[in-house]
Structures are given as C-alpha cells and as structure tokens.
Motif scaffolding. Structure first.
Motif, PDB file in Angstrom:
ATOM      1  N   ASP B 315       0.841  -1.198   0.000  1.00  0.00           N
ATOM      2  CA  ASP B 315       0.000   0.000   0.000  1.00  0.00           C
ATOM      3  C   ASP B 315       0.882   1.256   0.000  1.00  0.00           C
ATOM      4  N   ALA B 316       1.849   1.285   0.923  1.00  0.00           N
ATOM      5  CA  ALA B 316       2.723   2.455   1.045  1.00  0.00           C
ATOM      6  C   ALA B 316       3.614   2.620  -0.186  1.00  0.00           C
ATOM      7  N   ALA B 317       4.081   1.491  -0.739  1.00  0.00           N
ATOM      8  CA  ALA B 317       4.940   1.558  -1.929  1.00  0.00           C
ATOM      9  C   ALA B 317       4.154   2.110  -3.113  1.00  0.00           C
ATOM     10  N   ALA B 318       2.903   1.663  -3.278  1.00  0.00           N
ATOM     11  CA  ALA B 318       2.072   2.160  -4.378  1.00  0.00           C
ATOM     12  C   ALA B 318       1.816   3.654  -4.216  1.00  0.00           C
ATOM     13  N   ALA B 319       1.523   4.067  -2.981  1.00  0.00           N
ATOM     14  CA  ALA B 319       1.270   5.494  -2.735  1.00  0.00           C
ATOM     15  C   ALA B 319       2.511   6.307  -3.103  1.00  0.00           C
ATOM     16  N   TYR B 320       3.682   5.819  -2.733  1.00  0.00           N
ATOM     17  CA  TYR B 320       4.941   6.510  -3.038  1.00  0.00           C
ATOM     18  C   TYR B 320       5.147   6.617  -4.544  1.00  0.00           C
ATOM     19  N   ALA B 321       5.007   5.486  -5.240  1.00  0.00           N
ATOM     20  CA  ALA B 321       5.279   5.467  -6.678  1.00  0.00           C
ATOM     21  C   ALA B 321       4.288   6.332  -7.443  1.00  0.00           C
ATOM     22  N   LEU B 322       3.021   6.248  -7.073  1.00  0.00           N
ATOM     23  CA  LEU B 322       2.005   7.006  -7.807  1.00  0.00           C
ATOM     24  C   LEU B 322       2.138   8.501  -7.528  1.00  0.00           C
ATOM     25  N   GLN B 323       2.536   8.847  -6.313  1.00  0.00           N
ATOM     26  CA  GLN B 323       2.732  10.256  -5.975  1.00  0.00           C
ATOM     27  C   GLN B 323       3.935  10.828  -6.727  1.00  0.00           C
ATOM     28  N   GLN B 324       5.011  10.034  -6.821  1.00  0.00           N
ATOM     29  CA  GLN B 324       6.197  10.469  -7.564  1.00  0.00           C
ATOM     30  C   GLN B 324       5.842  10.744  -9.016  1.00  0.00           C
ATOM     31  N   LYS B 325       4.949   9.894  -9.562  1.00  0.00           N
ATOM     32  CA  LYS B 325       4.592  10.001 -10.978  1.00  0.00           C
ATOM     33  C   LYS B 325       3.769  11.262 -11.238  1.00  0.00           C
ATOM     34  N   THR B 326       2.775  11.523 -10.371  1.00  0.00           N
ATOM     35  CA  THR B 326       1.888  12.668 -10.605  1.00  0.00           C
ATOM     36  C   THR B 326       2.591  13.972 -10.273  1.00  0.00           C
ATOM     37  N   ALA B 327       3.407  13.956  -9.229  1.00  0.00           N
ATOM     38  CA  ALA B 327       4.073  15.180  -8.804  1.00  0.00           C
ATOM     39  C   ALA B 327       5.548  15.164  -9.204  1.00  0.00           C
ATOM     40  N   ALA B 328       5.812  14.691 -10.431  1.00  0.00           N
ATOM     41  CA  ALA B 328       7.201  14.576 -10.880  1.00  0.00           C
ATOM     42  C   ALA B 328       7.911  15.919 -10.749  1.00  0.00           C
ATOM     43  N   GLY B 329       9.033  15.913 -10.084  1.00  0.00           N
ATOM     44  CA  GLY B 329       9.813  17.138  -9.937  1.00  0.00           C
ATOM     45  C   GLY B 329       9.416  17.970  -8.740  1.00  0.00           C
ATOM     46  N   VAL B 330       8.171  17.844  -8.278  1.00  0.00           N
ATOM     47  CA  VAL B 330       7.728  18.634  -7.136  1.00  0.00           C
ATOM     48  C   VAL B 330       8.166  17.930  -5.857  1.00  0.00           C
ATOM     49  N   SER B 331       8.669  18.702  -4.903  1.00  0.00           N
ATOM     50  CA  SER B 331       9.115  18.071  -3.659  1.00  0.00           C
ATOM     51  C   SER B 331       7.916  17.635  -2.823  1.00  0.00           C
TER      52      SER B 331
END
Lengths: 142, 431
Positions: B315-331
């Motif tokens: 669950d946490a890994a998916a949240a991390y990966a999907l957040q990285q994808k949508t907010a690419a470049g944003v901290s």
C-alpha cells in the motif's frame, strides 16, 4: 523412495490425574485450559478464552483429534510429483498411524486440482483425504 | 538487455511478495514480481502441515493451500511474474538487474518492495566442534527433501534446536517411519510455539531435552554419532553429563537470518537487532522508495502476520510510486518542516521493535511489533517517551516464540517532539 513403514509410536492420554492442563490449538492464542476431573470423570473446565476452547478441552482429554497432513506420489507423463494432502477434518489421534499406512501406499495419475478427494473415507473414519494444491505438468517434479 | 518499467517491482514471490504485489495492484500501480524459484509461494510450498490462515482466512489451511489461494489471486490480478529469475543488483535509484534463461533484465521501478525472506542458520553459525560429515543438515532443507523432492534424510535422527521447523520435522519424519531420538535445546525453554511442542513432540513421545546441546559431531564421511551434554545456567557445558548418541542424521533448527545482501547493495541500513532493514511506520527503509516486509524485515512465526505486514508495505509503496509520478519534480507535499522523526526502540526484556522510527504528527495509527527476549510469566507492556507513558498493558504471560503487537492511536503520539524523545517499548515483570 521410502521403505516399508515401521510402527509409529503414539502416546496414550493419561486421564487419571485430577487436573489436566490442555493447550488449546484452535487459534494462535494458545490458551492453557485446566480440566478438573473427579474420579476420572470431567467435572469442570477453567482458563478457556472462548467457547471453542471449552469444546476443544473436553474432546482433548477423551478422544483427541488431529488434522493429518502428508504427501502422495502423483505421476504425470514421465514425471513424478509429491502432492501435499490433508484429512479434510481432524481424525482421531489413534487413527493417524493407520491412515499414514494407506496414504503412503497411494499413487495417483495425472494433473489434479486443489481440494479434490484423493482417498475417500480414510480407514473408515468418515473423513476424506484431499489435495492441498493443484499439480500441473510445469510444476516442480521430484 | 531487456529494459522494463514498472511502478512497483517486488523482489521475492513468497507470501510477503504476493500480498504486497496484490495490494499495490489494487491501488492502481503496475506491478512485477521477481522470483528465483520455478513457482510462486516460497517456503509455504514445503510447509505441508496445517495451522496457516487461522486469522487471515478464518480457517485452518496447509502451507500449499495458503500459497495457492494467493497464487490464483496474483494470476487474476494481472501482475507480471518473472519466475526462474535471479535479482543480482539493486541500486538506490531503484533499478533492478536480474537474470534468467533469456538473459539480462533491467527493471526501473517507482518503488521497490523487498520480500526476499530469510535463510536458516547453519552449523557454522554456532561452531559445533567435530568432523564434517554428510548427514548434518538444516531442518528446512530436510523438509524440502521429504515434502517436495521425495528423498529420505536418514534413519536415526537427532534434532538440535527447538525452533518450529525442527519440531514440525520431528513429527513429519516420525510419520514417515524414521526414528527421531530427541530434540535438544540449549536454552532452559523451548523456542517453538507451544502448539508444536504438543502436537509434534508430545503426541509421538519424542523427548525434548532442555538446557542440553550437541558438543561434538562424530563420524566421516557419514555422521555416526553426536555427543550431547547438559549446560549450566551460564550455558557452559557440564563435562560429566557428556553422552554419545548413535545417529545418522543431525537436523539443525537453530534460527533464521533475514536475507539482506541485496538490500545492502542498494544502500539500505540494517537494524543489528533484527538483521533486517531499519524501517519507519510505512515499512520504508532509509533509501526513499524502497520498502521491506515479511521475513526479510524480521522473522515471523505466523504467515498471517506476514500477509498483513506485506499489504501495508504494498500500500505504502504504491502510494509513493504514484505520488512520484503525478508530482514529478515537485518536492514532498505537506509541511515537511513541521514533521519530526521519533526513534522507536526496545527497553527492558524486549529484543527489538519494528518499525524502528516514525514521523509525527501521524495521520494514522501506528502498529509496533516486538518480541520479548525470554519467557515471562507475569509482565506488562509499557510504552513510554521519556517519562510520559503512552501505553500500558494488562499483566499476562509472554513467550519469546510469539510476536507481540501494540497499536498506538495518532492522539497518543502526536504530542511528541522528535528532537528530544524516543519511544521505548518495555515488558516489565510484575511480581
């Protein structure tokens, strides 16, 4: 390949004490239940965490039961597999050695599905021995 | 070289890997499982005994059944499974190098879930003196021989260590007609679950010798005998109790070690108390986007707990990966400057805690897993930060073979300030 089975030692349930401690194995809690006997007859049960524990303790001192698991050889094409099997319900502990003799001699042919009956009504216990996994040709052969 | 992209790459296809992959897939991630064996299921496939699934499936299953239920779910979910594939490198940038019959694979992942499991401690880990013959093997290897490969380890068996696999093999070998002479345990208490002592040893009159160990291995090229001796309260051998037992097989059931060579390659720091990665409340390691669950994180006694832990990691890994994808470049979103890290560690009588750290304020409850170092008849769990008691349990018995869990609610930890406080989990004896 295994050799002919030797006699399997099973211990007798000693029930002449007045208190017997029974560890319930119905769930992972492992409640230690004390069964009080009066002149060898069940008087009361203490320490059980739930209703299932009481039932387990009563059965455990009189006619203990266990789920028996083992393996059965399955031939599939030119390969052989070990199929894990279990009794579909617990059987009397004293019947385990007899049941093992039957399971050990059983051979099956062809692929099979999890849950199918491998040996019906083993040793007249009224309990079937069933397959615990599916075996397909691409699985790990022995 | 084949190049592949996934949101989540799960390393290891046992119960932990499958549960993590399924959860991540359910959250909308693209998922791959890499497994070195020729089928999914991991060690469950050779654990043919029953007792699995009592809490997760609410029924008693055997290992292969528990595995097949998950294997079917993985197949139905559309998760890519790479069997017979060995991961040989993992980088901090979450690139996985793997190898199989087709050659090299390079998988780039948004997040990684480590689920490689553990391996057994061998003779070398406890330095038993004597010759080095055939016939000395770990209990889990014997289990594979008997339950999968249809091979017989020997005729007269001695088992060193009262771990669960050793106890289960004592029963299994007895049922298959071999003679198990006894189980020898160095400590004054058994290490396995009580249900296994009862159903595997007591049912078959197999003696359990506590405070006794193997002191010499005799015979070459095949094992002929072992020497056993009792030990005193300092675990020193009592010379006059030495005794030679003729046997052709010695099974070792002396503990498990999480398999973290790959984790270390990616720069993940390990917790010396568990030999598994140091993780936070999301089971994320100190390498961002690399998560861990199951026996690679810490050794479990029940697969049901592994499944729950793995679902949390997935669950946490998916949240991390999907957040990285949508907010690419944003901290990182949210006010990071108001967050603090609090360390969580073991106190009196506690061997370790998982997680080893957490972030406050926390929006959700936090589940702390731990194990006591030795059996305690009457004791209570006390969780405190400095002098503040966050949790106090009712007095009861504790066993080192059973993993304990305490759930802290957000309001119980959110008042804490990470710069000055550490959460300590203790189990105090009550007289």
């Amino acid at each position: 390949m295994y050799q002919e089975p030797q006699e399997i030692k099973m211990n007798k349930n000693v029930i002449n004490n007045t208190d017997i401690k029974v560890c319930c194995t119905t769930c992972p809690k492992e409640c230690v239940i004390t069964v009080h006997l009066k002149k060898g007859v069940l008087d009361s049960v203490e320490g059980e965490g739930c209703k299932r524990g009481k039932k387990f303790a009563q059965k455990e001192i009189a006619t203990p039961e266990r789920t028996l698991t083992s393996t059965v050889m399955v031939e599939c094409g030119d390969k052989a597999y070990l199929l894990p099997v279990k009794t579909a319900a617990p059987i009397l502990k004293k019947d385990m050695a007899l049941a093992m003799n039957v399971i050990r001699k059983t051979r099956l042919i062809g692929p099979c599905l999890m849950g199918v009956v491998v040996i019906p009504n083993i040793c007249g216990t009224g309990v079937d021995v069933v397959a615990c996994r599916s075996i397909k040709e691409e699985n790990h052969a022995c | 070289m084949k190049q592949l992209d996934y949101d989540i790459v799960v390393i290891g296809g046992g119960p932990a890997g499958m549960a993590a992959a399924l959860k991540a897939k359910e959250k909308g991630a693209t998922v791959a499982i890499i497994e070195r064996n020729d089928e999914l299921g991991g060690i469950l496939n050779q654990c043919i005994h029953s007792g699995f699934g009592l809490s997760y499936f609410k029924q008693e299953l055997t290992g292969p059944e528990y595995a097949e239920l998950f294997i079917n779910r993985v197949a139905a979910a559309g998760i890519d499974v790479y069997l017979n594939t060995m991961v040989i490198d993992l980088t901090p940038a979450r690139q996985v190098k793997a190898m199989n019959e087709d050659g090299m694979l390079v998988l780039s992942a948004g997040a990684i879930v480590l689920a490689m499991g553990c391996r057994e401690r061998t003779r070398g880990a406890i330095k038993i003196p004597g010759s080095r013959p055939a016939g000395v093997l770990t209990a889990g290897l014997a289990q594979r021989y008997v339950n999968i490969e249809n091979r017989k380890p020997g005729e007269r068996i001695v088992i060193l260590g009262s771990g669960d696999i050793g106890l289960i093999m004592a029963r299994r070998l007895t049922l298959e007609g071999m003679q198990v002479l006894g189980v020898y345990e160095l400590m004054p208490y058994a290490n396995g679950l009580y249900r296994n002592i009862k159903n595997c040893l007591d049912d078959f009159d197999i003696p359990l010798h506590l405070s006794t160990t193997v002191t010499n291995i005799i015979g070459y090229p095949h094992l002929e005998a072992v020497e056993v001796a009792r030990v005193d309260e300092n675990l020193a051998v009592i010379d006059e109790t030495r005794e030679v037992i003729a046997c052709d097989t010695l099974l070792l059931s002396i503990g498990l070690i999480p398999e973290n060579e790959l984790s270390q390659k990616s720069g993940v720091s390990l917790n010396p108390r568990t030999n598994g990665p140091l993780v936070d409340e999301d089971l994320e390691t100190d390498q961002p986007g690399i998560f861990a669950c199951g026996n690679v994180l810490h050794v479990h006694d029940l697969v049901d707990n592994v499944t729950l832990e793995a679902e949390q990691a997935g669950d946490a890994a998916a949240a991390y990966a999907l957040q990285q994808k949508t907010a690419a470049g944003v901290s990182e979103t949210g006010s990071a400057e108001n967050k603090a890290t609090i360390m969580i560690g073991p106190g009196e009588n506690v061997g370790y805690t998982v997680p080893a750290k957490m972030t406050v304020p926390s929006p959700k409850e936090i589940r702390i897993l731990f194990r006591v170092r030795r059996p305690l008849e009457q004791a209570e769990v006390v969780i405190q930060a400095g002098t503040k008691i966050l949790y106090q349990g009712k007095p009861r018995a504790f066993k080192s073979s059973v993993m304990e869990a305490v759930v802290l609610k957000p309001e119980e930890v959110n008042g804490l300030n990470g710069t000055e406080q550490t959460i300590i989990v203790s189990v105090r004896e009550v007289k």
